[in-house]
Design a protein around this motif. Structure first.
Motif, short mmCIF file in Angstrom:
data_model
loop_
_atom_site.label_atom_id
_atom_site.label_comp_id
_atom_site.label_asym_id
_atom_site.label_seq_id
_atom_site.Cartn_x
_atom_site.Cartn_y
_atom_site.Cartn_z
N ASN A 158 28.48 18.22 15.56
CA ASN A 158 27.33 17.37 15.85
C ASN A 158 26.63 17.79 17.14
O ASN A 158 25.40 17.76 17.24
N THR A 159 27.43 18.19 18.14
CA THR A 159 26.84 18.63 19.40
C THR A 159 26.05 19.92 19.20
O THR A 159 24.94 20.07 19.74
N LEU A 160 26.58 20.85 18.44
CA LEU A 160 25.86 22.10 18.17
C LEU A 160 24.57 21.84 17.40
O LEU A 160 23.52 22.46 17.67
N LEU B 104 21.97 20.50 19.83
CA LEU B 104 21.47 21.52 20.75
C LEU B 104 20.55 22.51 20.04
O LEU B 104 19.64 23.07 20.64
N LYS B 105 20.77 22.75 18.75
CA LYS B 105 19.93 23.68 17.99
C LYS B 105 18.51 23.15 17.85
O LYS B 105 17.54 23.91 17.87
N VAL B 106 18.37 21.84 17.71
CA VAL B 106 17.05 21.25 17.51
C VAL B 106 16.22 21.31 18.79
O VAL B 106 15.04 21.63 18.77
N ASN B 107 16.87 21.00 19.93
CA ASN B 107 16.17 20.99 21.20
C ASN B 107 16.14 22.40 21.79
O ASN B 107 17.15 22.90 22.27
N LYS B 108 14.99 23.06 21.76
CA LYS B 108 14.89 24.44 22.20
C LYS B 108 15.03 24.60 23.71
O LYS B 108 15.16 25.71 24.21
N ARG B 109 14.93 23.47 24.46
CA ARG B 109 15.09 23.56 25.91
C ARG B 109 16.56 23.71 26.31
O ARG B 109 16.86 23.90 27.48
N ASN B 110 17.47 23.58 25.35
CA ASN B 110 18.91 23.64 25.65
C ASN B 110 19.54 24.94 25.18
O ASN B 110 20.68 24.97 24.73
N ILE B 111 18.78 26.04 25.28
CA ILE B 111 19.30 27.33 24.81
C ILE B 111 20.57 27.71 25.57
O ILE B 111 21.56 28.18 24.99
#
Length: 516
Positions: free
Chosen positions: A377-379, A382-389
Motif C-alpha cells: 500500500n505504501t509503494l 508513493l507511485k501516484v505522487n510524483k513528488r515522492n520519487i
C-alpha cells in the motif's frame, strides 16, 4: 481472492523452522526414571551429548582421578539404582548375572552394535541359545565390539546385593579419546528388576568446558555479535543524540531495538560462559536472557510494521492502527517468553509445546502478512505522487531487502531440515542454525540504519505536511489508478498490469488480491 493458503502455508513453514534454538545442559539429572521394556530386556535411555577428543589421550579411557585438564570426560559420581521391595525379597537367582544393571556408553552412530542384530537376532539380551553358541554371556546385553576400539561400546556393571533395595554405581570417569556424539543407556536383562528406577546425575565435561560440543561455538558467536551491535550502537547513538531535534520517532524505535539486542546478547554470552565454567546456569540470568530476547523480537517486528506503514515518512499517523500493533506486540512478547522458558527449562508436555509453536507460527504469519500488505500500500501511494520519487526509490530498495531476507529464510529452512535429519554426522555445524537468525536480524538492522540515518536535513524520508486539497487529489488519483480512468486534467492514470518479480513476492507474502 488472495492466494491465502499458499502464502499462509509457506510462512508457517518458514517460521516454525526459525524456532529451533535450544541450549542443552552439561549436567543431566535422573529423577527416579523407571526402566521400561525393550525386546527381552529393560532400559532407561540416558542423554546425548557431543564431545571432542581429549588432547591428553587416555589408554584405558577410564579414570578415578579428578584432574581432567585437557580431557573430555563423562562422570558417573552419583548414580543409584532402586528396585521394588518385592524384587528385593525374592530369593537370589543362581544365574551368574542375576541382579545386574549395566551402564552402556557408546557413540550414537554405533547404536546398531547394541543388541543381537549382528547375530541376525532381534533380542537385546543374551539368550541361552546364543550363550551356548559362545556368542555372548547369559544375562548380559549383547555388544558387538568395535575392532578399532576393542573397549567400546563401554560397559559398566553394577550388582544388587541380596535383599538390598538400593545399590550405588561405583564412581566412574570415562575419558573420551574420539570426537563424536555420545549417549548413555542404563539396561538390565533381569526381568525380576521390572519396576526399578535410576536416580542421580551424570556430568559431561567437554574439552574446553561444560558446554555441549554442538553448542560450544555459540559462546564465541554471541560475544562476536555483541561486539557487532556495540559497533553499530557507537555509530548510531551519537548521530541520534546530535540530530535529536531533527529526527523522527523511527530513530528512537531503532535505538530501542539496538539496545535490547545488545542486552540480549550480553546475557546470552554470560549465561553460556557461566554454564561452560561450572556446568550449571543461573536461573536469573536465563530468565533475563529470555525476557530480553522476547522483547527484542516484539520490538523488531513492530519496527518493520512502522516502517512499511510509512509512519512519519509517508503519512503523519498510523490511521488508528496503534492499538492493534501494540496488542500484536504484547502477544508476540508473551508467546515468545512462554516458548523460550519451555525450551530452556522443559517440563512442558509435548501437546503444550506443539500448541505454543503453532501459536507462534500463526502470530508470525500475521506479522508478515501485515508487513507486506502495508509495504504494498505504501509503494502504491508513493507511485501516484510524483513528488515522492526519492521516497519511492528508498522503499523499493527496502522491499528488495525484505524479499531477499524471505528468500534466504526459505533456503535456510532447507538447510535446517537437512542438518537435523543428519545430526549424527553434522552436529558440529548445529550451532549455525540459531546463529544464522541473529546474523540476518543484524543485517536487516544495519540496512534500516543505512536507509533512515539521523542527519541535519532528513527531508529525503521525513513526512512533510501538505495542503488538504493535495491530499484529496492524491487519494482521488489513487482511486482512478485502480480503475484505470483519467484524472481531471485529462492525463491517463493507468494500472500497470505487468507486475515485477519484486511486486509478485510482495503480493504473495502480503496475500493481496491481484486486480482482475
Amino acid at each position: 481472492m488472495a492466494t491465502l493458503p499458499l502464502g499462509f502455508g509457506a510462512i508457517v513453514l518458514l517460521l516454525v523452522g526459525s524456532l529451533i534454538n535450544a541450549a542443552d545442559a552439561a549436567i543431566h539429572v535422573y529423577g527416579n526414571k523407571r526402566f521400561t521394556k525393550i525386546s527381552n530386556g529393560l532400559y532407561v535411555p540416558g542423554d546425548i551429548e557431543a564431545l571432542y577428543a581429549s588432547k591428553l589421550q587416555d589408554v584405558d579411557a577410564a579414570s578415578s582421578g579428578t584432574n581432567f585438564k585437557g580431557k573430555s570426560v563423562i562422570l558417573f559420581d552419583d548414580i543409584t539404582f532402586v528396585r521394588t521391595k518385592e524384587a528385593a525379597s525374592k530369593p537370589k537367582s543362581n544365574l551368574e548375572n542375576a541382579g545386574l544393571v549395566e551402564t552402556l556408553v557408546f557413540e550414537v552412530k554405533d547404536r546398531e552394535r547394541i543388541g543381537g542384530s549382528f547375530l541376525k537376532s532381534d533380542v537385546i539380551c543374551c539368550t541361552q541359545e546364543l550363550a551356548d553358541a559362545g556368542s555372548c554371556n547369559l544375562g548380559e546385553v549383547i555388544i558387538q565390539r568395535d575392532p578399532s576400539e576393542p573397549d567400546w561400546p563401554k560397559r559398566i556393571r553394577t550388582f544388587f546385593e541380596k535383599h538390598r533395595e538400593e545399590v550405588k554405581m561405583s564412581p566412574e570417569a570415562l575419558v573420551i579419546n574420539k570426537t563424536g556424539l555420545y549417549t548413555v543407556y542404563f539396561m538390565t536383562c533381569d526381568q525380576d528388576l521390572d519396576g526399578t528406577v535410576v536416580r542421580g546425575r551424570s556430568v559431561w565435561k567437554n574439552l574446553g568446558g561444560y558446554l555441549p560440543g554442538e553448542t560450544a561455538p555459540l559462546l564465541k558467536f554471541y560475544g562476536f555479535m555483541f561486539l557487532a551491535y556495540v559497533v553499530l550502537g557507537l555509530v548510531w547513538f551519537p548521530q541520534v543524540a546530535r540530530y535529536w531535534k531533527d529526527g523522527i520517532q523511527l530513530h528512537s524505535h531503532v535505538s530501542l531495538v539496538i539496545a535490547f539486542s545488545m542486552g540480549e546478547l550480553a546475557l546470552l554470552y554470560f549465561d553460556f560462559a557461566y554454564l561452560d565454567s561450572v556446568g550449571t546456569s543461573p536461573i536469573e540470568v536465563t530468565l533475563w536472557a529470555v525476557t530480553f530476547s522476547s522483547a527484542r523480537k516484539a520490538l523488531s517486528r513492530l519496527l518493520l510494521l512502522v516502517i512499511t506503514s510509512g509512519y512519519g515518512i509517508v503519512k503523519p499517523d498510523l490511521s488508528g492502527r496503534t492499538l492493534k500493533m501494540l496488542l500484536l506486540g504484547v502477544m508476540c512478547f508473551v508467546i515468545s517468553v512462554s516458548l523460550g522458558l519451555a525450551q530452556q527449562f522443559g517440563g512442558l508436555p509435548e501437546d503444550g509445546m506443539t500448541l505454543l509453536m503453532l501459536s507462534w507460527a500463526i502470530l508470525e504469519t500475521c506479522f508478515l502478512h501485515w508487513i507486506f500488505r502495508s509495504l504494498w500500500n505504501t509503494l502504491k501511494k508513493l507511485k501516484v505522487n510524483k513528488r515522492n520519487i526519492g521516497k519511492l526509490e528508498l522503499y523499493k530498495n527496502f522491499a528488495v531487502v525484505l524479499v531477499t531476507m524471505v528468500v534466504l529464510n526459505f533456503a535456510w529452512i532447507y538447510v535446517e531440515v537437512y542438518v537435523y535429519d543428519s545430526l549424527n554426522e553434522l552436529w558440529q555445524v548445529k550451532w549455525m542454525i540459531p546463529g544464522f537468525w541473529y546474523v540476518l536480524a543484524y543485517a536487516l538492522m544495519v540496512v534500516i540504519c543505512f536507509f533512515w540515518p539521523p542527519n541535519e536535513k532528513p527531508t529525503r524520508y521525513l513526512y512533510v505536511a501538505e495542503m488538504e486539497e493535495e491530499y484529496e487529489e492524491e487519494e482521488e488519483d489513487l482511486v482512478l489508478a485502480e480503475a484505470g480512468m483519467k484524472s481531471e486534467d485529462g492525463s491517463n492514470v493507468e494500472r500497470d498490469e505487468r507486475k515485477s518479480l519484486l511486486e509478485a513476492f510482495i503480493l504473495l507474502f502480503g496475500n493481496i488480491p491481484r486486480e482482475s
